[in-house]
Design a protein around this motif. Structure first.
Motif: not given
Length: 258
Positions: A225-238
């Motif tokens: 998930v490279r970008k997701m405005r307004g959303v807290k997301h995991l920042q690594r490859l899964c």
């Protein structure tokens, strides 16, 4: 508990991709456009079909598949291995194909919504696609849409300005309809490594990248998930796998070899 373990809310759209919604606080914010990028064979079309199929069968949200390259019968036949019958969904008015592909007259009767001048022709118009999407949305009360793919539009126009202008018009129209839309886009692994994304990554509300990583003689699949405005997301490859259930993402695992 992880920071991505959240309660699903009404303003979110479940993707139907097992493991992905955990990464984005329960689902995609409703009514926006999201770019799904990857190279050939990375699973972009499968991702789009899974989003629409699970939407129609599990979440009560009808969908529109806009194809600019592969004809509808080819897409429908290729996903039968997962037990997904798109013809049945069409008959039940839960799914509509908007066909702008250059290949016509093979495999089955033409879809109800077929572009008069397909992509690649001199008469092709983005207005025709926008109009057919609007008709299809009203006919089945669609909530979801997939555009497969934006890359086809880049070869339709002569200049980068025309490409950007027409894609911006398409994104604007889709957002105004309230559809939650996946914009599929071709991107080589080399460009991903260099982070040289096209402008379609910047105009979308979010960007999901499907990686195919060569490690020795093996290929590992991963989702980011490279970008997701307004959303807290995991920042690594899964790690991501294509199973007999479709695409699955494994948030708690690490990509093999990395």
């Amino acid at each position: 508990m992880y920071f991505w373990d959240v309660v699903f809310t009404e303003n979110r759209v479940r993707t139907g991709i097992l493991g992905l919604d955990e990464l984005i606080e329960g689902g995609l914010p409703r009514g926006f456009c999201y770019t799904v990028m990857g190279g050939p064979g990375s699973g972009k079309t499968l991702f789009g079909v899974q989003f629409l199929y699970t939407g129609a069968t599990l979440y009560g949200e009808n969908g529109i598949y806009v194809t600019l390259e592969e004809p509808p019968y080819s897409i429908a036949n290729n996903v039968r291995r997962f037990g997904w019958d798109l013809y049945k969904l069409e008959a039940a008015r839960k799914l509509v194909f908007v066909d702008a592909s250059p290949i016509r007259g093979l495999g089955r009767a033409a879809p109800l919504y077929t572009l008069r001048a397909p992509i690649g022709s001199n008469e092709f118009s983005i207005d025709d696609i926008i109009g057919l999407i609007g008709e299809a949305k009203r006919s089945i009360d669609a909530k979801r849409c997939v555009i497969d793919s934006l890359t086809a539009l880049t070869v339709q126009y002569d200049s980068p300005f025309e490409v950007r202008y027409n894609i911006l018009r398409l994104v604007k129209a889709l957002t105004e309809t309230g559809l939650t839309t996946l914009l599929l886009s071709e991107l080589s692994e080399e460009r991903m490594d260099a982070q040289r994304f096209g402008f379609e990554a910047f105009i979308a509300q979010g960007v999901i990248v499907l990686h195919m990583i060569r490690i020795g003689d093996s290929i590992s699949r991963a989702l980011e998930v490279r970008k997701m405005r307004g959303v807290k997301h995991l920042q690594r490859l899964c790690p991501m796998r294509i199973t007999d259930k479709g695409i699955e993402v494994f948030p708690e695992e690490k990509v093999f070899g990395l």
